[in-house]
Design a protein around this motif. Structure first.
Motif, PDB file in Angstrom:
ATOM      1  N   ALA A  22       0.851  -1.194   0.000  1.00 21.34           N
ATOM      2  CA  ALA A  22       0.000   0.000   0.000  1.00 21.34           C
ATOM      3  C   ALA A  22       0.879   1.233   0.000  1.00 21.34           C
ATOM      4  O   ALA A  22       2.027   1.201   0.447  1.00 21.34           O
ATOM      5  CB  ALA A  22      -0.926   0.015   1.201  1.00 21.34           C
ATOM      6  N   ILE A  23       0.313   2.332  -0.555  1.00 26.05           N
ATOM      7  CA  ILE A  23       0.961   3.642  -0.539  1.00 26.05           C
ATOM      8  C   ILE A  23       0.012   4.617   0.124  1.00 26.05           C
ATOM      9  O   ILE A  23      -1.189   4.652  -0.184  1.00 26.05           O
ATOM     10  CB  ILE A  23       1.330   4.097  -1.960  1.00 26.05           C
ATOM     11  CG1 ILE A  23       2.399   3.155  -2.550  1.00 26.05           C
ATOM     12  CG2 ILE A  23       1.830   5.539  -1.955  1.00 26.05           C
ATOM     13  CD1 ILE A  23       2.795   3.494  -3.961  1.00 26.05           C
ATOM     14  N   ASP A  26       5.216   8.556  12.834  1.00 26.77           N
ATOM     15  CA  ASP A  26       6.626   8.676  13.211  1.00 26.77           C
ATOM     16  C   ASP A  26       7.529   8.461  12.001  1.00 26.77           C
ATOM     17  O   ASP A  26       8.526   9.182  11.831  1.00 26.77           O
ATOM     18  CB  ASP A  26       6.948   7.642  14.295  1.00 26.77           C
ATOM     19  CG  ASP A  26       8.384   7.735  14.768  1.00 26.77           C
ATOM     20  OD1 ASP A  26       8.706   8.687  15.481  1.00 26.77           O
ATOM     21  OD2 ASP A  26       9.172   6.843  14.408  1.00 26.77           O
ATOM     22  N   VAL A  27       7.195   7.480  11.159  1.00 29.49           N
ATOM     23  CA  VAL A  27       7.987   7.256   9.940  1.00 29.49           C
ATOM     24  C   VAL A  27       7.897   8.466   9.022  1.00 29.49           C
ATOM     25  O   VAL A  27       8.881   8.906   8.427  1.00 29.49           O
ATOM     26  CB  VAL A  27       7.509   5.975   9.231  1.00 29.49           C
ATOM     27  CG1 VAL A  27       8.196   5.824   7.875  1.00 29.49           C
ATOM     28  CG2 VAL A  27       7.779   4.750  10.080  1.00 29.49           C
ATOM     29  N   LEU A  28       6.701   9.033   8.884  1.00 34.06           N
ATOM     30  CA  LEU A  28       6.509  10.190   8.009  1.00 34.06           C
ATOM     31  C   LEU A  28       7.318  11.393   8.495  1.00 34.06           C
ATOM     32  O   LEU A  28       7.897  12.135   7.690  1.00 34.06           O
ATOM     33  CB  LEU A  28       5.020  10.536   7.945  1.00 34.06           C
ATOM     34  CG  LEU A  28       4.605  11.616   6.941  1.00 34.06           C
ATOM     35  CD1 LEU A  28       4.810  11.113   5.515  1.00 34.06           C
ATOM     36  CD2 LEU A  28       3.144  12.015   7.161  1.00 34.06           C
ATOM     37  N   LEU A  43       8.336   7.931   1.589  1.00 32.80           N
ATOM     38  CA  LEU A  43       8.524   8.172   0.161  1.00 32.80           C
ATOM     39  C   LEU A  43       8.965   9.614  -0.036  1.00 32.80           C
ATOM     40  O   LEU A  43       8.300  10.542   0.409  1.00 32.80           O
ATOM     41  CB  LEU A  43       7.225   7.906  -0.605  1.00 32.80           C
ATOM     42  CG  LEU A  43       6.685   6.466  -0.536  1.00 32.80           C
ATOM     43  CD1 LEU A  43       5.350   6.371  -1.278  1.00 32.80           C
ATOM     44  CD2 LEU A  43       7.675   5.496  -1.140  1.00 32.80           C
ATOM     45  N   VAL A  44      10.087   9.804  -0.707  1.00 30.79           N
ATOM     46  CA  VAL A  44      10.659  11.127  -0.969  1.00 30.79           C
ATOM     47  C   VAL A  44      11.032  11.205  -2.443  1.00 30.79           C
ATOM     48  O   VAL A  44      11.601  10.249  -2.998  1.00 30.79           O
ATOM     49  CB  VAL A  44      11.900  11.375  -0.087  1.00 30.79           C
ATOM     50  CG1 VAL A  44      12.483  12.751  -0.346  1.00 30.79           C
ATOM     51  CG2 VAL A  44      11.559  11.216   1.387  1.00 30.79           C
ATOM     52  N   VAL A  96       8.697  15.157   0.719  1.00 34.67           N
ATOM     53  CA  VAL A  96       8.007  13.995   1.277  1.00 34.67           C
ATOM     54  C   VAL A  96       6.674  13.826   0.578  1.00 34.67           C
ATOM     55  O   VAL A  96       5.845  14.745   0.533  1.00 34.67           O
ATOM     56  CB  VAL A  96       7.808  14.143   2.792  1.00 34.67           C
ATOM     57  CG1 VAL A  96       7.045  12.950   3.335  1.00 34.67           C
ATOM     58  CG2 VAL A  96       9.159  14.261   3.502  1.00 34.67           C
ATOM     59  N   LEU A  97       6.473  12.649  -0.007  1.00 34.07           N
ATOM     60  CA  LEU A  97       5.228  12.366  -0.721  1.00 34.07           C
ATOM     61  C   LEU A  97       4.253  11.550   0.130  1.00 34.07           C
ATOM     62  O   LEU A  97       3.047  11.613  -0.085  1.00 34.07           O
ATOM     63  CB  LEU A  97       5.536  11.607  -2.010  1.00 34.07           C
ATOM     64  CG  LEU A  97       6.510  12.295  -2.983  1.00 34.07           C
ATOM     65  CD1 LEU A  97       6.749  11.402  -4.188  1.00 34.07           C
ATOM     66  CD2 LEU A  97       5.965  13.646  -3.408  1.00 34.07           C
TER      67      LEU A  97
END
Length: 846
Positions: free
Chosen positions: A177-178, A227-229, A256-257, A263-264
């Motif tokens: 998933a995204i 936290d990851v974001l 995702l960058v 940051v996407l």
């Protein structure tokens, strides 16, 4: 796209502009979008193929500056080249100028064209591009051509990336998933949709909290996503229970960058790891069980005491296997007795030998009281296990309530401590049930299952074998100890001028009985022999060898041999002292003979630790100042190894000196060498001595806890002299008057000693022995009398050969002297000295 002959190929720019930076490199930041990745160049041509517009990206791709290309025809971009910058051939081949004219004509006819072109870079190599061209008309109705070109290498890379992404989403068994920056689903594959039980379309635009039914799990995952974001720290292989149904999942999150660093969102990979978790749990459970088996085995294997073995077993099971444990054995087995032979009955006595608990209170003590005597009804679960040897599992309240009789305090205590599952296991050895291993678990813990029963039986079988080994060892050790103690002297004979104290300490319960021994032997002339020895080895064999060796020493000591001669004779016995013909034997020993009348002590040793002599100081009284020293004697070889080499050392002993003989168990230690033990022994014996008995106890109390678990034999003798006036000695020349003089001196001495009853027999025997010396010796004749526990008389002469006793007939005139001595005395004998021989006899005092 024309290549007509009146338009020459573009010329290279002047040198000062050959390396001008491409547009956008002079300070314009890259945006990092997909177009920046593709680098789409735009070119505008008129219908003749003349360049009207040359974008900066076209200049970057082909290396030609706009001022050198605008207004010229593009035919110069077609032609020789045919290889990439890396030297690889180009497919399709580079088009010619004529081909360029054909392509332009096709474009003008069709209004559009697309395909692959191979164009010449300014540096000479070929650049392969994919082109899209359209015929357009401006506001004045003039036609022109607008073309866009992209390097095929960049385009193919992007196509491959997109194809791989599509394949990952469409065909991967992993859930993928995204999420965007608001943590909403942007794309999700069917595998993840199936795991979540929600269609893929229903995920788009929603968060995990809105999709998952388990709000608690969803909120914890959302916190991880956030936290990851924010931090960019990935989460890899986070295993957690599945939110839908049963099983476990492994979740990984990555931020995702894009190429510009923007940051996407985040990506997620979800794997069903139910089988892996179950396999790991099964392996961990097997590991814990194996660890428990090893731990229990190591704790009980070294215990050679039944009671201690049961205690270690019960303690080792808590808390890894159970909350409460108990070992119940047949009463005779708890004391190392025989295996039970009769069938179990209601009255068979049992005993609670070992217990273990996670915590202790009054209810636990009531349930499993250590040392409690008990018996079980044959119909109870405990009686059934004792009778059948098969385990029983009690896992319900009714089963637990019916363990024994109604309203049993033990049952009430069982419920009071929260027992919910109880396992009764038989302790077996040689097909005989030795007792029970009872384990239980309380509330808050999983009940016993079939795997636990299998593990419990493995534990019980190992424990049963260990208990039986301990029982057999106790029996053998008690038998060897009984044999050894029966072979040791129960008391020491009283000798004038000598005070003796001794100790024998068997090895610890974990060690077999050894072959240590001591002895005190009265010899002729009031002399006393002391011997301490140690047979190598342990058990019944060593004890038996010790008994034979002690008997041999006592027998040879009666022959009045010197210490070195006695040790040599004992060493020559060889196979007679071995436990079997195929086995040898070895022993160390020290042998000392003390004569209180002369205060001389003769000592020889055979590989034994050196004796200690404590010489009195000051007035010589007990408790006074004194000094202990180790005797520096020839060590000799141990008995049984052959070679002899023993030497006798004679010492002058001051009155009140203490001689200390011992075995190596007194000084050996696992932590120090034997020199440290000898120095500790010497220092201890240098303290004031109140009495020999107290000195023995004090010496044993100083032994290190870490010493070798060996036997200890200790003998201490205070060496004194005979009371004043107890001895008399004379020397006579080898003349006929010697007999008359000897009679007179003996008669006068006995009168002084108030022994008139012994005058006649003593005078008769002395005259016979002196006469015999006159006849054969032809040298000085010595006569010596000692009054102690008996009357000792010695007659010495220079002749080394001992007299031979013979039976005289009625016709013989002589030969009756030794017969008279043997018949009238209590005992008699001969011994060799440095100057000849001595014939002695003893008479009992009235």
């Amino acid at each position: 796209m024309s290549a007509s002959g009146d338009s020459p190929a573009p010329e290279p720019p002047p040198p000062d502009r050959a390396h001008a930076p491409p547009p956008g490199a002079g300070g314009m930041p890259a945006t990092g979008t997909l177009l920046d990745t593709l680098r789409v160049a735009v070119v505008m041509l008129d219908t003749t193929g003349r360049v009207l517009l040359w974008s900066p990206l076209a200049e970057e791709v082909l290396g030609w500056a706009g001022e050198h290309i605008v207004g010229r025809r593009v035919g110069g971009l077609f032609g020789p080249g045919g290889h990439t910058p890396e030297g690889e051939p180009v497919t399709p081949p580079v088009q010619t100028a004529a081909e360029a004219e054909r392509l332009l004509g096709e474009l003008l006819r069709e209004g559009r064209w697309e395909g692959i072109l191979a164009l010449r870079h300014r540096d000479g190599h070929t650049v392969q591009v994919e082109a899209r061209a359209s015929l357009l008309v401006d506001g004045d109705g003039r036609p022109f051509v607008l073309a866009s070109i992209v390097e095929t290498s960049r385009l193919r890379t992007l196509e491959h990336d997109l194809a791989a992404l599509d394949s990952l989403f469409d065909s991967s068994p992993l859930g993928v998933a995204i999420f965007d920056k608001e943590l909403r689903y942007v794309r999700v594959n069917d595998a993840l949709a199936g795991m979540n039980g929600v269609p893929a379309a229903a995920h788009i635009g929603r968060t995990i909290v809105e999709v998952m039914p388990d709000a608690r799990t969803a909120e914890s995952l959302t916190a991880l996503q956030r936290d990851v974001l924010v931090t960019g720290r990935p989460v890899i292989d986070l295993v957690s229970p599945a939110p839908v149904g049963t099983g476990h999942r492994s979740v990984s999150y990555h931020r995702l960058v894009d190429r510009a660093g923007r940051v996407l969102g985040i990506s997620a990979t979800v794997i069903d790891v139910t089988e892996r978790v179950e396999a790991a749990a099964k392996a961990e459970r097997a590991r814990r069980r194996l660890t428990l088996l090893n731990d229990v085995g190591s704790r009980i294997a070294g215990q050679l005491d039944v009671r201690r073995n049961a205690e270690e077993l019960a303690a080792a099971l808590v808390p890894d296997f159970c909350d409460y444990s108990g070992v119940v054995l047949h009463s005779q087995l708890a004391k190392g007795g025989e295996l039970p032979s009769a069938t179990y009955t209601d009255n068979t006595p049992m005993r609670q030998t070992g217990v273990g608990a996670v915590n202790w209170n009054s209810d636990v003590v009531r349930m499993i009281r250590p040392g409690q005597a008990m018996s079980f009804d044959r119909k109870s679960p405990f009686g059934q296990v004792l009778a059948t040897g098969r385990p029983r599992l009690l896992s319900s309240s009714d089963e637990l309530a019916s363990m024994t009789f109604p309203d049993d305090p033990k049952v009430r205590a069982t419920f009071a401590v929260g027992i919910r599952s109880l396992l009764v296991l038989p302790l077996r050895a040689h097909g005989v049930v030795l007792g029970l291993l009872i384990v239980s678990r309380a509330e808050g813990r999983e009940a016993f299952d079939q795997e636990d029963i299998a593990l419990g039986m493995e534990l019980a079988d190992r424990a049963g074998a260990a208990l039986d080994n301990a029982r057999l060892y106790v029996r053998e050790r008690e038998g060897a100890l009984m044999l050894q103690r029966s072979l040791l002297p129960r008391s020491t004979p009283a000798a004038p001028g000598v005070d003796v104290a001794y100790r024998y300490v068997p090895g610890s319960s974990a060690a077999e009985v050894g072959g240590d021994w001591f002895d005190v032997l009265p010899l002729a002339g009031g002399r006393v022999a002391f011997v301490v020895g140690d047979v190598m080895g342990h058990g019944l064999g060593a004890a038996a060898t010790m008994g034979r060796l002690r008997t041999a020493v006592r027998t040879l000591a009666a022959l009045d041999m010197k210490p070195d001669e006695l040790l040599r004779r004992v060493g020559e016995l060889g196979e007679d002292l071995a436990q079997s013909p195929s086995e040898g034997w070895m022993a160390t020993a020290v042998y000392a003979v003390y004569d209180p009348s002369t205060r001389r002590c003769a000592i020889a040793q055979a590989g034994h630790p050196p004796p200690v002599v404590i010489e009195p100081g000051g007035d010589g009284e007990e408790g006074g100042a004194h000094e202990a020293r180790l005797l520096d004697l020839p060590p000799g070889l141990p008995l049984g190894v052959g070679g002899g080499g023993f030497e006798t050392t004679e010492l002058d002993i001051p009155d009140g000196t203490v001689l200390v003989l011992y075995t190596d168990g007194l000084i050996e230690s696992r932590r120090h060498d034997i020199g440290t033990g000898l120095e500790r022994l010497r220092a201890t014996l240098s303290r004031p001595l109140d009495s020999l008995e107290d000195a023995c106890d004090g010496l044993l109390a100083t032994m290190e806890p870490g010493r070798e678990p060996d036997d200890v034999a200790l003998l201490m003798a205070r060496l004194g002299t005979l009371p004043g006036g107890s001895t008399a000695a004379w020397s006579f020349p080898a003349e006929a008057s010697a007999v008359r003089l000897a009679r007179r001196r003996v008669r006068d001495t006995l009168a002084e000693w108030d022994l008139p009853e012994l005058v006649d027999v003593t005078v008769l025997l002395v005259s016979e022995l002196v006469t015999n010396s006159l006849r054969y010796a032809h040298g000085p004749i010595g006569v010596r009398m000692v009054r102690g526990g008996s009357l000792l008389v010695e007659v010495s002469d220079p002749l080394p050969d001992p007299p031979q006793e013979r039976v005289a007939t009625a016709e013989d005139e002589g030969g009756r002297g030794l017969q008279l001595v043997a018949g009238a005395s209590r005992r008699w004998g001969t011994r060799h000295g440095p100057l000849g021989k001595t014939v002695w006899f003893e008479l009992a005092l009235p």
